[in-house]
Design a protein around this motif. Structure first.
Motif, short mmCIF file in Angstrom:
data_model
loop_
_atom_site.label_atom_id
_atom_site.label_comp_id
_atom_site.label_asym_id
_atom_site.label_seq_id
_atom_site.Cartn_x
_atom_site.Cartn_y
_atom_site.Cartn_z
N GLY A 1 37.16 39.27 27.00
CA GLY A 1 36.18 39.54 26.51
C GLY A 1 35.68 41.22 26.28
N GLN A 2 36.46 41.95 26.82
CA GLN A 2 36.50 43.53 26.56
C GLN A 2 37.61 44.09 25.68
OE1 GLN A 2 34.39 45.36 30.33
NE2 GLN A 2 36.39 44.57 30.99
N ALA A 3 37.20 45.20 24.77
CA ALA A 3 38.14 45.62 23.87
C ALA A 3 39.36 46.30 24.64
CB ALA A 3 37.33 46.63 22.83
N ILE A 4 40.53 46.37 24.12
CA ILE A 4 41.66 47.13 24.66
C ILE A 4 41.95 48.29 23.75
CG2 ILE A 4 43.93 47.09 25.29
CD1 ILE A 4 43.75 43.85 25.71
N ASP A 5 42.18 49.58 24.24
CA ASP A 5 42.42 50.72 23.55
C ASP A 5 43.63 51.08 23.96
OD1 ASP A 5 42.43 52.58 21.73
OD2 ASP A 5 41.19 53.85 23.20
N ALA A 6 44.70 51.12 23.09
CA ALA A 6 46.17 51.51 23.62
C ALA A 6 46.49 52.63 22.44
CB ALA A 6 46.91 50.51 23.77
N THR A 7 46.44 53.77 22.51
CA THR A 7 46.62 54.52 21.52
C THR A 7 47.96 54.86 20.93
OG1 THR A 7 46.68 56.47 22.72
CG2 THR A 7 44.35 55.83 21.95
N GLN A 8 48.99 54.54 21.50
CA GLN A 8 50.26 54.72 21.72
C GLN A 8 51.03 53.70 20.56
OE1 GLN A 8 48.94 53.84 24.08
NE2 GLN A 8 50.24 53.13 25.82
N LEU A 9 50.16 52.35 20.62
CA LEU A 9 50.66 51.49 19.87
C LEU A 9 50.85 51.91 18.16
CD1 LEU A 9 48.78 48.38 21.07
CD2 LEU A 9 51.01 49.18 21.75
N LYS B 1 35.20 52.93 29.07
CA LYS B 1 34.10 52.12 28.42
C LYS B 1 34.11 50.83 28.89
CE LYS B 1 35.00 54.88 24.16
NZ LYS B 1 35.66 54.75 22.73
N ASN B 2 34.92 50.34 29.65
CA ASN B 2 34.98 49.06 30.30
C ASN B 2 34.63 48.76 31.74
OD1 ASN B 2 35.69 47.97 27.71
ND2 ASN B 2 38.02 47.88 28.10
N GLN B 3 34.35 47.54 32.23
CA GLN B 3 34.24 47.36 33.57
C GLN B 3 35.60 46.95 34.02
OE1 GLN B 3 31.70 47.71 35.81
NE2 GLN B 3 30.83 48.88 34.18
N PRO B 4 36.27 46.90 35.09
CA PRO B 4 37.55 46.36 35.52
C PRO B 4 37.70 45.07 35.28
CG PRO B 4 36.77 48.10 37.18
CD PRO B 4 35.49 48.01 36.25
N THR B 5 38.74 44.60 34.72
CA THR B 5 38.91 43.21 34.41
C THR B 5 38.91 42.33 35.49
OG1 THR B 5 40.22 43.98 32.56
CG2 THR B 5 40.15 41.79 33.14
N GLN C 1 46.34 30.82 30.12
CA GLN C 1 44.82 30.77 30.74
C GLN C 1 44.70 30.89 31.84
OE1 GLN C 1 42.77 29.76 28.18
NE2 GLN C 1 44.80 30.04 27.01
N ALA C 2 45.65 31.69 32.38
CA ALA C 2 45.46 32.25 33.91
C ALA C 2 44.24 33.22 34.33
CB ALA C 2 46.81 33.20 34.11
N ASP C 3 44.01 33.20 35.37
CA ASP C 3 42.90 34.02 35.99
C ASP C 3 43.48 35.46 35.78
OD1 ASP C 3 41.00 32.27 36.28
OD2 ASP C 3 41.01 32.39 38.48
N ILE C 4 42.60 36.62 35.78
CA ILE C 4 43.07 37.94 35.68
C ILE C 4 42.23 38.77 36.83
CG2 ILE C 4 43.35 39.85 33.86
CD1 ILE C 4 42.60 37.79 31.80
N LEU C 5 43.08 39.80 37.31
CA LEU C 5 42.41 40.78 38.25
C LEU C 5 43.05 42.11 38.11
CD1 LEU C 5 40.60 41.33 40.76
CD2 LEU C 5 42.56 40.63 42.45
N GLU C 6 42.24 43.06 37.54
CA GLU C 6 43.04 44.40 37.21
C GLU C 6 42.81 45.17 38.64
OE1 GLU C 6 42.05 48.44 34.48
OE2 GLU C 6 40.74 46.63 34.45
#
Length: 222
Positions: free
Chosen positions: A18-26, A49-53, A85-90
């Protein structure tokens, strides 16, 4: 021009938990990207700008654990999450890496030479419910990024008995010794790992064009 605009729009719509991803190199050409050399980050390892995923559920059998400095690995993690559909931990460190790539590289080289790995700033569940662990990271200085090294040295024992599936973004020179390092650290921590799958390796400026490769790799892992 339209191609670059479409890439920018696609980039702006990418999300993870649910959080936006910013990858300027793309979308940068190989000549602009220069094998990742000089690519900036937000100075907070994707979290200015985001909370850790962190997406943890009761029923998922797979978990994506990743570290991302500039957004490419985070985008790759999001694509794997869509397929599985895996869980995610940053992975989060107390002292984020510099937004300046040269300073980050200098720090990474010093951490490697002195084996002085970053301190983590996160809580980790016991991981018992998960059968497959997807481990994601950028290649820094031709080896495993040190936040993941720190994670494995701290929590590696919890990965015992799991299927480990490494994925990474890199600057065009390949995976280095990163998978070997994963295996070595897990052995040091006493983890009995049944399988470490073939790694998914994607150039950092081409993750937005890797959907077919991700789909094929995920099917091989599963």
């Amino acid at each position: 021009m339209n191609y670059e605009k479409n890439l920018a729009n696609k980039r702006n719509k990418a999300t993870i938990a649910g959080q936006a991803i910013d990858a300027t190199q793309l979308g940068r050409s190989d000549s602009e990207w220069r094998n990742g050399y000089g690519m900036p980050s937000d100075g907070k390892d994707t979290n200015s700008k985001n909370q850790p995923t962190r997406k943890l559920t009761k029923d998922a059998k797979s978990l994506i654990i990743y570290f991302s400095r500039s957004g490419s690995t985070e985008l790759l993690a999001s694509k794997i999450a869509q397929e599985t559909q895996a869980d995610i931990l940053e992975i989060v460190v107390k002292d984020p890496y510099s937004g300046n790539y040269q300073k980050t590289l200098s720090r990474a080289n010093s951490e490697r030479e002195n084996q002085n790995y970053p301190e983590l700033d996160m809580t980790v569940p016991d991981l018992k419910q998960y059968q497959t662990i997807y481990l994601g990271y950028p290649i820094l200085a031709m080896t495993l990024s040190h936040p993941l090294t720190a994670f494995l040295k701290t929590y590696g024992a919890r990965l015992s008995g799991k299927k480990i599936a490494p994925f990474m973004t890199e600057g065009g020179y390949g995976q280095g010794d990163s998978v070997q390092r994963i295996r070595e650290i897990l052995q040091e921590q006493g983890a009995s790992v049944e399988t470490i799958t073939k790694a998914l390796v994607v150039d950092g400026n081409k993750v937005d064009r890797a959907d077919k490769r991700v789909d094929k790799w995920v099917k091989q892992v599963q």
